[in-house]
Design a protein around this motif. Structure first.
Motif, PDB file in Angstrom:
ATOM      1  N   MET A   1       0.840  -1.195   0.000  1.00 29.81           N
ATOM      2  CA  MET A   1       0.000   0.000   0.000  1.00 29.81           C
ATOM      3  C   MET A   1       0.875   1.245   0.000  1.00 29.81           C
ATOM      4  O   MET A   1       1.969   1.237   0.533  1.00 29.81           O
ATOM      5  N   SER A   2       0.394   2.311  -0.605  1.00 28.88           N
ATOM      6  CA  SER A   2       1.206   3.511  -0.753  1.00 28.88           C
ATOM      7  C   SER A   2       1.067   4.420   0.458  1.00 28.88           C
ATOM      8  O   SER A   2       0.229   4.217   1.335  1.00 28.88           O
ATOM      9  N   ILE A   3       1.902   5.435   0.489  1.00 29.54           N
ATOM     10  CA  ILE A   3       1.785   6.473   1.518  1.00 29.54           C
ATOM     11  C   ILE A   3       1.439   7.794   0.849  1.00 29.54           C
ATOM     12  O   ILE A   3       1.849   8.854   1.308  1.00 29.54           O
ATOM     13  N   LYS A   6       0.940  11.522   2.429  1.00 34.05           N
ATOM     14  CA  LYS A   6       1.536  11.652   3.755  1.00 34.05           C
ATOM     15  C   LYS A   6       2.714  12.625   3.704  1.00 34.05           C
ATOM     16  O   LYS A   6       3.389  12.761   2.682  1.00 34.05           O
ATOM     17  N   VAL A   7       2.959  13.290   4.834  1.00 28.76           N
ATOM     18  CA  VAL A   7       4.093  14.209   4.954  1.00 28.76           C
ATOM     19  C   VAL A   7       5.195  13.518   5.747  1.00 28.76           C
ATOM     20  O   VAL A   7       4.980  13.081   6.884  1.00 28.76           O
ATOM     21  N   VAL A   8       6.365  13.421   5.140  1.00 31.45           N
ATOM     22  CA  VAL A   8       7.491  12.690   5.724  1.00 31.45           C
ATOM     23  C   VAL A   8       8.693  13.616   5.836  1.00 31.45           C
ATOM     24  O   VAL A   8       9.054  14.300   4.876  1.00 31.45           O
ATOM     25  N   GLY A  29       4.402   8.635  -3.498  1.00 34.73           N
ATOM     26  CA  GLY A  29       3.339   9.619  -3.339  1.00 34.73           C
ATOM     27  C   GLY A  29       3.403  10.490  -2.112  1.00 34.73           C
ATOM     28  O   GLY A  29       2.502  11.305  -1.883  1.00 34.73           O
ATOM     29  N   ALA A  30       4.464  10.371  -1.307  1.00 37.67           N
ATOM     30  CA  ALA A  30       4.597  11.201  -0.108  1.00 37.67           C
ATOM     31  C   ALA A  30       5.124  12.586  -0.473  1.00 37.67           C
ATOM     32  O   ALA A  30       5.795  12.772  -1.489  1.00 37.67           O
ATOM     33  N   SER A  31       4.832  13.552   0.388  1.00 32.19           N
ATOM     34  CA  SER A  31       5.454  14.873   0.321  1.00 32.19           C
ATOM     35  C   SER A  31       6.608  14.882   1.304  1.00 32.19           C
ATOM     36  O   SER A  31       6.457  14.425   2.442  1.00 32.19           O
ATOM     37  N   GLY A  54       6.940  15.105  -7.820  1.00 25.10           N
ATOM     38  CA  GLY A  54       6.646  15.087  -6.399  1.00 25.10           C
ATOM     39  C   GLY A  54       6.767  16.456  -5.766  1.00 25.10           C
ATOM     40  O   GLY A  54       7.090  17.452  -6.422  1.00 25.10           O
ATOM     41  N   LYS A  55       6.524  16.488  -4.471  1.00 23.67           N
ATOM     42  CA  LYS A  55       6.538  17.739  -3.717  1.00 23.67           C
ATOM     43  C   LYS A  55       7.549  17.634  -2.581  1.00 23.67           C
ATOM     44  O   LYS A  55       7.557  16.653  -1.828  1.00 23.67           O
TER      45      LYS A  55
END
Length: 259
Positions: A1-3, A6-8, A29-31, A54-55
């Protein structure tokens, strides 16, 4: 499953394993909030993330300074709109016989490798609690935190400390829905390992590459590890599939140390 979404925050995100982790999580897909003392390095990684679509945001901080770590997390939250995963990746190596290590050398590595993790745990848990949410903390340990290594005595001690802190924090914060785990890489093809190899050569008089060959010969999978190998495990720990895993320091070493 993806994240996805989410902010990491990744400390030491400008190079080596930290860069590999950041790029992998961005693809998932995380920021990302990239934290390092090297501004050009994290800006370059942020550029790579942007090129992937990405961000990312960057923040210059010394992880050995408690207030700077808190400020980095505040920046991640305010800039990216949340805070979900703390990766205490920043660390330094030290190759020195125990008979010769100095007080200054000990203080420096403890400040980064141990205090840096403590401040990261403190700041992350405070933010998760303030936001009224669950969260994940992931710490950088090492095979040297599983087996003490000659010439790496103080470094190994710092990584044994990370294992202990991981277990203690997992027990302290489980009731708040915060999981705390660690990853234990082996011989990773990064600038840090090049420094270790060079220092071993200087101290022992052996030719450059001797310690690397000896280490790689002891890896069951027969090759040096890459930052991407480490990032795969960290992606699991950062995502929902690891929600029932806490207090663990997991080997990702190609078959060097068996626990």
């Amino acid at each position: 499953m993806s994240i996805e979404g989410k902010v990491v925050l990744v400390t030491g995100g400008g190079q080596g394993i930290g860069r590999g982790i950041a790029l992998r999580l961005a693809r998932d897909g995380a920021s990302l909030c990239l934290v390092d003392i090297n501004r050009p390095a994290i800006d370059a990684v942020a550029g790579e993330i942007a090129a992937l679509g990405g961000k990312a945001t960057t923040f210059v901080a010394d992880v050995g300074d408690r207030e700077q770590v808190h400020a980095a997390i505040d920046h991640a939250e305010s800039t990216l709109g949340g805070f979900d995963v703390m990766i205490n990746n920043a660390g330094i190596a030290q190759v020195q016989p125990l008979s010769e290590v100095t007080e200054e050398e000990i203080d420096r590595i403890l400040r980064i490798n141990v205090k840096g993790v403590i401040w990261g745990i403190q700041a992350a848990t405070a933010k998760f609690v303030a936001r009224g949410q669950k969260g994940k903390i992931i710490n950088a340990c090492s095979v040297a935190g599983q087996d003490g290594a000659a010439m790496l005595g103080v470094y190994s001690a710092t990584k044994f400390a990370v294992r202990s802190l991981t277990q203690s924090a997992a027990k302290e914060f489980a009731s708040r829905g915060i999981t705390v785990n660690a990853y234990c890489p082996g011989i990773v093809d990064t600038g840090m390992w090049e420094e270790i190899d060079e220092r071993f050569s200087a101290v022992t008089g052996a030719p450059r590459g001797t310690i690397s060959k000896r280490a790689i010969d002891g890896i069951a999978l027969g090759r040096m590890e890459t930052p991407e190998d480490v990032a795969g495990l960290v992606a699991f720990l950062a995502g929902p599939d690891s929600d029932y895993v806490t207090g663990q320091s997991i080997m990702v070493d190609g078959g060097m140390v068996y626990r």
